[in-house]
Design a protein around this motif. Structure first.
Motif, PDB file in Angstrom:
ATOM      1  N   TYR A   1       0.808  -1.081   0.077  1.00 44.95           N
ATOM      2  CA  TYR A   1       0.059   0.054  -0.047  1.00 44.95           C
ATOM      3  C   TYR A   1       0.803   1.103   0.035  1.00 44.95           C
ATOM      4  O   TYR A   1       1.837   1.291   0.997  1.00 44.95           O
ATOM      5  N   THR A   2       0.774   1.939  -0.982  1.00 41.57           N
ATOM      6  CA  THR A   2       1.322   3.158  -0.894  1.00 41.57           C
ATOM      7  C   THR A   2       0.767   4.621  -1.091  1.00 41.57           C
ATOM      8  O   THR A   2      -0.229   4.630  -1.655  1.00 41.57           O
ATOM      9  N   THR A   3       1.094   5.585  -0.249  1.00 43.55           N
ATOM     10  CA  THR A   3       0.511   6.730  -0.027  1.00 43.55           C
ATOM     11  C   THR A   3       1.204   7.918   0.004  1.00 43.55           C
ATOM     12  O   THR A   3       2.780   7.535   0.370  1.00 43.55           O
ATOM     13  N   PRO A   4       1.228   9.181  -0.455  1.00 44.34           N
ATOM     14  CA  PRO A   4       1.953  10.360  -0.205  1.00 44.34           C
ATOM     15  C   PRO A   4       2.650  10.513   1.166  1.00 44.34           C
ATOM     16  O   PRO A   4       1.808  10.377   2.107  1.00 44.34           O
ATOM     17  N   LEU A   5       3.600  10.938   1.262  1.00 42.99           N
ATOM     18  CA  LEU A   5       4.524  10.842   2.419  1.00 42.99           C
ATOM     19  C   LEU A   5       3.573  12.412   3.202  1.00 42.99           C
ATOM     20  O   LEU A   5       3.482  12.618   4.114  1.00 42.99           O
ATOM     21  N   ALA A   6       3.519  13.350   1.980  1.00 48.35           N
ATOM     22  CA  ALA A   6       2.634  14.462   2.390  1.00 48.35           C
ATOM     23  C   ALA A   6       1.812  14.800   1.467  1.00 48.35           C
ATOM     24  O   ALA A   6       1.922  14.583   0.453  1.00 48.35           O
ATOM     25  N   ARG A   7       0.697  15.690   1.733  1.00 44.30           N
ATOM     26  CA  ARG A   7      -0.248  16.046   0.684  1.00 44.30           C
ATOM     27  C   ARG A   7       0.372  16.818  -0.589  1.00 44.30           C
ATOM     28  O   ARG A   7      -0.176  16.592  -1.840  1.00 44.30           O
ATOM     29  N   ASP A   8       1.365  17.410  -0.433  1.00 44.36           N
ATOM     30  CA  ASP A   8       2.098  18.088  -1.519  1.00 44.36           C
ATOM     31  C   ASP A   8       3.432  17.682  -1.763  1.00 44.36           C
ATOM     32  O   ASP A   8       4.368  18.181  -2.412  1.00 44.36           O
ATOM     33  N   SER A   9       3.721  16.227  -1.556  1.00 40.58           N
ATOM     34  CA  SER A   9       4.936  15.538  -1.706  1.00 40.58           C
ATOM     35  C   SER A   9       4.851  14.517  -2.995  1.00 40.58           C
ATOM     36  O   SER A   9       3.757  14.011  -3.122  1.00 40.58           O
ATOM     37  N   ALA A  10       5.960  14.477  -3.393  1.00 39.27           N
ATOM     38  CA  ALA A  10       6.159  13.585  -4.494  1.00 39.27           C
ATOM     39  C   ALA A  10       6.931  12.183  -4.007  1.00 39.27           C
ATOM     40  O   ALA A  10       6.542  11.185  -4.702  1.00 39.27           O
ATOM     41  N   GLU A  11       7.169  12.217  -2.678  1.00 40.64           N
ATOM     42  CA  GLU A  11       7.588  11.030  -2.120  1.00 40.64           C
ATOM     43  C   GLU A  11       6.345  10.380  -1.332  1.00 40.64           C
ATOM     44  O   GLU A  11       5.399  10.988  -1.306  1.00 40.64           O
ATOM     45  N   ALA A  12       6.833   9.151  -1.118  1.00 38.28           N
ATOM     46  CA  ALA A  12       5.564   8.181  -0.495  1.00 38.28           C
ATOM     47  C   ALA A  12       6.089   7.313   0.767  1.00 38.28           C
ATOM     48  O   ALA A  12       7.311   7.129   0.906  1.00 38.28           O
ATOM     49  N   ILE A  13       5.280   6.714   1.213  1.00 37.91           N
ATOM     50  CA  ILE A  13       5.279   5.857   2.373  1.00 37.91           C
ATOM     51  C   ILE A  13       4.754   4.483   1.608  1.00 37.91           C
ATOM     52  O   ILE A  13       3.548   4.434   1.103  1.00 37.91           O
ATOM     53  N   THR A  14       5.404   3.369   1.392  1.00 36.29           N
ATOM     54  CA  THR A  14       4.861   2.125   1.123  1.00 36.29           C
ATOM     55  C   THR A  14       4.961   1.307   2.288  1.00 36.29           C
ATOM     56  O   THR A  14       6.060   1.074   2.780  1.00 36.29           O
TER      57      THR A  14
ATOM     58  N   VAL B   1       4.861  -6.235   7.703  1.00 31.35           N
ATOM     59  CA  VAL B   1       6.242  -6.658   7.260  1.00 31.35           C
ATOM     60  C   VAL B   1       7.161  -5.715   7.469  1.00 31.35           C
ATOM     61  O   VAL B   1       8.299  -5.957   8.220  1.00 31.35           O
ATOM     62  N   TYR B   2       6.978  -4.470   6.672  1.00 34.37           N
ATOM     63  CA  TYR B   2       7.864  -3.554   6.923  1.00 34.37           C
ATOM     64  C   TYR B   2       7.266  -2.298   6.208  1.00 34.37           C
ATOM     65  O   TYR B   2       6.146  -2.494   5.411  1.00 34.37           O
ATOM     66  N   TYR B   3       7.768  -1.152   6.318  1.00 34.82           N
ATOM     67  CA  TYR B   3       7.330   0.053   5.576  1.00 34.82           C
ATOM     68  C   TYR B   3       8.578   1.130   5.271  1.00 34.82           C
ATOM     69  O   TYR B   3       9.494   0.925   6.306  1.00 34.82           O
ATOM     70  N   PHE B   4       8.597   1.885   4.354  1.00 33.49           N
ATOM     71  CA  PHE B   4       9.758   2.510   3.896  1.00 33.49           C
ATOM     72  C   PHE B   4       9.304   3.598   3.102  1.00 33.49           C
ATOM     73  O   PHE B   4       8.332   3.711   2.616  1.00 33.49           O
ATOM     74  N   ARG B   5      10.282   4.795   3.249  1.00 31.57           N
ATOM     75  CA  ARG B   5      10.014   5.935   2.713  1.00 31.57           C
ATOM     76  C   ARG B   5      10.290   5.904   1.044  1.00 31.57           C
ATOM     77  O   ARG B   5      11.581   5.200   0.782  1.00 31.57           O
ATOM     78  N   ASP B   6       9.500   6.189   0.204  1.00 29.52           N
ATOM     79  CA  ASP B   6       9.648   5.723  -1.212  1.00 29.52           C
ATOM     80  C   ASP B   6       9.890   7.032  -2.080  1.00 29.52           C
ATOM     81  O   ASP B   6       8.805   7.759  -2.075  1.00 29.52           O
ATOM     82  N   PRO B   7      10.881   7.235  -2.784  1.00 30.70           N
ATOM     83  CA  PRO B   7      10.913   8.487  -3.452  1.00 30.70           C
ATOM     84  C   PRO B   7      10.323   8.458  -4.819  1.00 30.70           C
ATOM     85  O   PRO B   7      10.646   9.715  -5.497  1.00 30.70           O
ATOM     86  N   GLN B   8       9.553   7.518  -5.199  1.00 28.33           N
ATOM     87  CA  GLN B   8       8.717   7.630  -6.462  1.00 28.33           C
ATOM     88  C   GLN B   8       7.511   8.623  -6.302  1.00 28.33           C
ATOM     89  O   GLN B   8       7.280   9.219  -5.286  1.00 28.33           O
ATOM     90  N   VAL B   9       7.050   8.883  -7.618  1.00 27.68           N
ATOM     91  CA  VAL B   9       5.820   9.894  -7.462  1.00 27.68           C
ATOM     92  C   VAL B   9       4.641   8.901  -7.326  1.00 27.68           C
ATOM     93  O   VAL B   9       4.595   8.044  -8.185  1.00 27.68           O
ATOM     94  N   VAL B  10       3.913   9.496  -6.746  1.00 29.25           N
ATOM     95  CA  VAL B  10       2.556   8.824  -6.390  1.00 29.25           C
ATOM     96  C   VAL B  10       1.472   9.331  -7.530  1.00 29.25           C
ATOM     97  O   VAL B  10       1.299  10.510  -7.759  1.00 29.25           O
ATOM     98  N   ASP B  11       0.745   8.309  -8.066  1.00 25.23           N
ATOM     99  CA  ASP B  11      -0.191   8.810  -9.011  1.00 25.23           C
ATOM    100  C   ASP B  11      -1.432   9.451  -8.087  1.00 25.23           C
ATOM    101  O   ASP B  11      -1.913   8.701  -7.221  1.00 25.23           O
TER     102      ASP B  11
END
Length: 68
Positions: free
Chosen positions: A31-44, A58-68
Motif C-alpha cells: 500500500y503506497t500513499t503520499p508522504l505529505a499532501r504536497d509531496s512526490a515522495e511516498a510511504i509504502t 512486514v515493513y514500511y519505507f520511505r519511497d522516492p517515487q512519484v505517486v499517481d
C-alpha cells in the motif's frame, strides 16, 4: 501519513495491491500513499493478511517515487 495508511489497511486489508505468488491462507499486499499532501515522495507499507487472524505489517519505507 503512516498512521493514515495503517488506518486504511485496518479498515479494509484488501485496499493494497496484492503481491502475486503468495501462498494461502495469507495474502501479501503493498500500500503506497503520499508522504505529505504536497509531496512526490511516498510511504509504502508491505503487509500480510490472514483471514480470521488479522494484518501483520512486514515493513514500511520511505519511497522516492512519484505517486499517481
Amino acid at each position: 501519513m503512516v498512521r493514515e495508511a495503517l488506518a486504511a489497511i485496518g479498515r479494509d486489508p484488501a485496499v493494497g495491491r496484492e503481491v502475486p505468488g503468495w501462498r494461502p491462507p495469507s495474502v501479501e499486499y503493498t500500500y503506497t500513499t503520499p508522504l505529505a499532501r504536497d509531496s512526490a515522495e511516498a510511504i509504502t507499507v508491505v503487509y500480510t493478511h490472514t483471514h480470521g487472524m488479522g494484518v501483520t505489517v512486514v515493513y514500511y519505507f520511505r519511497d522516492p517515487q512519484v505517486v499517481d
